[in-house]
Write an enzyme that holds these catalytic residues in place. Sequence first.
Site, mmCIF file in Angstrom:
data_model
loop_
_atom_site.group_PDB
_atom_site.id
_atom_site.type_symbol
_atom_site.label_atom_id
_atom_site.label_comp_id
_atom_site.label_asym_id
_atom_site.label_seq_id
_atom_site.Cartn_x
_atom_site.Cartn_y
_atom_site.Cartn_z
ATOM 1 N N LYS A 66 -45.368 29.777 12.511
ATOM 2 C CA LYS A 66 -45.062 30.932 11.970
ATOM 3 C C LYS A 66 -46.034 31.619 11.178
ATOM 4 O O LYS A 66 -46.364 32.773 11.329
ATOM 5 C CB LYS A 66 -43.851 30.949 11.157
ATOM 6 C CG LYS A 66 -42.581 30.576 12.132
ATOM 7 C CD LYS A 66 -41.222 30.007 11.413
ATOM 8 C CE LYS A 66 -40.389 29.648 12.423
ATOM 9 N NZ LYS A 66 -39.036 28.997 12.010
ATOM 10 N N GLN A 113 -36.179 27.890 6.680
ATOM 11 C CA GLN A 113 -36.189 27.020 7.560
ATOM 12 C C GLN A 113 -35.122 25.759 7.908
ATOM 13 O O GLN A 113 -34.848 25.292 6.907
ATOM 14 C CB GLN A 113 -37.764 25.970 7.690
ATOM 15 C CG GLN A 113 -37.932 25.170 8.776
ATOM 16 C CD GLN A 113 -38.069 25.977 10.276
ATOM 17 O OE1 GLN A 113 -38.761 26.996 10.292
ATOM 18 N NE2 GLN A 113 -37.749 25.565 11.340
ATOM 19 N N ASP A 172 -34.548 36.458 10.782
ATOM 20 C CA ASP A 172 -33.975 35.228 11.782
ATOM 21 C C ASP A 172 -32.489 35.995 12.411
ATOM 22 O O ASP A 172 -32.460 35.441 13.434
ATOM 23 C CB ASP A 172 -33.548 34.129 10.985
ATOM 24 C CG ASP A 172 -34.643 33.111 11.411
ATOM 25 O OD1 ASP A 172 -35.391 33.035 12.586
ATOM 26 O OD2 ASP A 172 -34.735 32.028 10.859
#
Length: 284
Positions: A54, A98, A121
Amino acid sequence: MYEEKLISGKEISAAAKAEISKKVAELKAKGIHPKLSVIIVGENPASQSYVRGKHKDCAECDILSDNIALPESTTQEELLDIIDKLNKDNTVHGILVQLPLPKHIEEYAVINAIDPSKDVDGFTAVNVGNMNIGKDCFAPCTPQGCIDMLDYAGVDLCGKDVVVIGRSNIVGKPVSVLALQRSATVTICHSKTKNIAEKTRMADIIIVAVGRENFLTADMVKEGAVVIDVGINRNSEGKLCGDADFDGLIGKVSKITPVPGGVGLMTRVNLLKNTVKSAENVEK
Ligand code: NAP
């Protein structure tokens, strides 16, 4: 022949990255430098590798990114505190926690502590709800990536029979909603579904997100079907592979996504897109 059937994530993500870089330059000229904050708790090697990817993607498109690596022993309260600070930090446009989190931390509470306007997200209840009713939202990166690949390949979903295999909150359910919003007729299969092959053989488009090597085989698809393979597995030789038997299917399908080089790259690029979208929203 083979090349024509491939929906290449590499090709699509390269084009998208060029577009993203252009938008970043435009935002910077207005004094806004898009920034993603990534929080990782613990030392899960797979998670660490995803997070490294990322940051690398962000750097490629000149998006700022910072890494907040916390020990496994971090309490839920400490984590919520950090999220609160990032929510209030005007220089941060995207916040990503995460997953998975250590067992002593409640994932739902943590994800929903993220300000929905920075939830790149697309996992907060607000974004999931808005996506479900077709309102503006941060669409979750992998499901949106599947739709982007169909768009790029010129596959119109309207009126098509789509079978989604898998009903997880991060892939199966949201991709079904996105396909429905494009006026597809959607069937969702899961581990309790009877006669999956009967359903997939009727499908114009199959999106498979199960997590099992060679789950979708040639006898399960009709001639000319389109296959989007979300799965990421390791085969007996340790090589990355999807859920579809690519070699068996390639002769029968009209389009198929490869693994690697398919949906995974779209997931990564959509995180960048959402981060830039969040920075653009600040401007509005
Ligand atoms: P998940 O949460 O484990 O969900 C798997 C789904 O498959 C469940 O709905 C399960 O049904 C269903 N399933 C399992 N065995 C089945 C069977 N024998 N027949 C029919 N359905 C079955 O996994 P996920 O997070 O959705 O991920 C799925 C795959 O996509 C994994 O390989 C993952 O690594 C990959 N993935 C890839 C990306 C990417 O960027 N390419 C992103 C996310 C995930 P039940 O609900 O009934 O248990």
